[in-house]
Design a protein around this motif. Structure first.
Motif, short mmCIF file in Angstrom:
data_model
loop_
_atom_site.label_atom_id
_atom_site.label_comp_id
_atom_site.label_asym_id
_atom_site.label_seq_id
_atom_site.Cartn_x
_atom_site.Cartn_y
_atom_site.Cartn_z
N UNK A 57 0.36 -1.29 -0.31
CA UNK A 57 0.25 -0.25 0.10
C UNK A 57 1.13 1.24 0.26
N UNK A 58 0.48 2.36 -0.15
CA UNK A 58 1.15 3.62 -0.57
C UNK A 58 -0.23 4.37 -0.20
N UNK A 59 0.82 5.76 -0.10
CA UNK A 59 -0.71 7.04 -0.01
C UNK A 59 0.28 8.07 -0.48
N UNK A 60 -0.71 9.09 -0.75
CA UNK A 60 -0.34 10.16 -1.38
C UNK A 60 -0.74 11.33 -0.30
N UNK A 61 -0.07 12.90 -0.79
CA UNK A 61 -0.93 13.63 -0.29
C UNK A 61 -1.79 14.33 -1.08
N UNK A 62 -2.99 14.71 -1.54
CA UNK A 62 -4.09 14.78 -2.64
C UNK A 62 -3.36 16.25 -3.82
N UNK A 63 -1.92 17.22 -3.52
CA UNK A 63 -1.47 17.88 -4.54
C UNK A 63 -0.65 16.96 -5.16
N UNK A 64 -0.39 15.70 -4.79
CA UNK A 64 0.53 14.80 -5.93
C UNK A 64 -0.10 14.08 -6.38
N UNK A 65 -1.13 13.64 -5.85
CA UNK A 65 -2.29 12.81 -6.19
C UNK A 65 -2.03 12.31 -7.89
N UNK A 66 -1.98 11.13 -8.56
CA UNK A 66 -1.43 11.56 -10.48
C UNK A 66 -0.71 11.46 -10.87
N UNK A 67 0.51 12.13 -10.45
CA UNK A 67 1.39 13.21 -11.12
C UNK A 67 2.66 12.71 -9.69
N UNK A 68 2.73 12.31 -8.94
CA UNK A 68 3.79 11.34 -8.31
C UNK A 68 3.74 9.45 -7.54
N UNK A 69 5.13 8.68 -7.78
CA UNK A 69 4.95 7.13 -8.02
C UNK A 69 6.33 7.19 -6.90
N UNK A 70 5.19 6.91 -5.69
CA UNK A 70 6.88 5.94 -4.21
C UNK A 70 7.16 5.03 -4.83
N UNK A 71 7.90 4.29 -4.98
CA UNK A 71 7.98 3.00 -4.97
C UNK A 71 9.60 2.99 -4.09
N UNK A 72 9.69 1.19 -4.27
CA UNK A 72 10.80 1.25 -3.22
C UNK A 72 11.31 -0.17 -4.20
N UNK A 73 13.08 -0.73 -3.54
CA UNK A 73 13.65 -1.87 -4.13
C UNK A 73 14.40 -1.70 -2.98
N UNK A 74 13.71 -3.03 -1.80
CA UNK A 74 14.20 -4.01 -1.02
C UNK A 74 15.30 -4.61 -1.22
N UNK A 75 15.54 -4.92 -2.60
CA UNK A 75 17.06 -6.21 -2.19
C UNK A 75 18.20 -4.80 -2.55
N UNK A 76 18.09 -3.97 -3.15
CA UNK A 76 19.68 -2.59 -2.65
C UNK A 76 18.93 -1.07 -2.00
N UNK A 77 17.87 -1.47 -0.67
CA UNK A 77 18.13 -0.63 0.25
C UNK A 77 18.04 0.86 0.05
N UNK A 78 16.96 0.99 -1.33
CA UNK A 78 16.76 2.13 -1.40
C UNK A 78 15.48 2.08 -2.32
N UNK A 79 14.92 3.67 -1.67
CA UNK A 79 13.40 4.11 -2.42
C UNK A 79 13.19 5.28 -3.13
N UNK A 80 12.27 5.12 -3.76
CA UNK A 80 11.72 6.02 -4.90
C UNK A 80 11.16 6.80 -5.14
N UNK A 81 11.38 8.65 -5.41
CA UNK A 81 10.00 9.04 -5.54
C UNK A 81 9.72 9.75 -7.14
N UNK A 82 9.52 9.29 -8.32
CA UNK A 82 8.97 9.26 -9.89
C UNK A 82 8.06 10.94 -9.86
#
Length: 127
Positions: A57-82
């Motif tokens: 699950x993910x959650x976004x502030x309303x102002x960025x919904x549809x524009x930003x995407x949060x995702x992560x790669x647990x195999x290399x300990x990295x968090x992303x924000x597109x």
């Protein structure tokens, strides 16, 4: 100790895109919900996006919904924000953050409840 190091910020024109990264160490990354927060000049720090430890699950502030995407790669300990379709009002310092304990609900993740913070990366969107 826990270290969170953000990268990927910069200057971009309105409508452009950036991808932020956060390299985490000192914690069992795959067990921690993570979040991106931002603080614009003269404003309080706000939550932008949060993600559960297993990405279910993910959650976004309303102002960025549809524009930003949060995702992560647990195999290399990295968090992303597109970040796409950037707007001047997205201009801020963006921070990666984690709570003190593993398996925290993302519903509980707010700026005041985060214990570990990166130093931030500046995103500037020009009009």
């Amino acid at each position: 100790q826990v270290q969170l190091v953000e990268s990927g910020g910069g200057l971009v024109q309105a409508g452009g895109s950036l991808r932020l990264s956060c390299a985490a160490s000192g914690l069992t990354f795959r067990d921690y919900a993570m979040g991106w927060f931002r603080q614009a000049p003269g404003k309080e720090r706000e939550s932008v996006a949060t993600i559960r430890w297993d990405s279910i699950s993910t959650d976004y502030v309303d102002s960025v919904k549809g524009r930003f995407t949060i995702f992560r790669a647990n195999n290399n300990n990295t968090l992303y924000l597109q970040m796409n379709s950037l707007k001047p009002e997205d201009t801020a310092v963006y921070y990666c953050a984690a709570p003190k304990r593993p398996f925290v609900s993302i519903a509980a993740m707010r700026p005041g409840t985060m214990d570990y913070w990166g130093k931030g990366t500046l995103v500037t969107v020009s009009s």
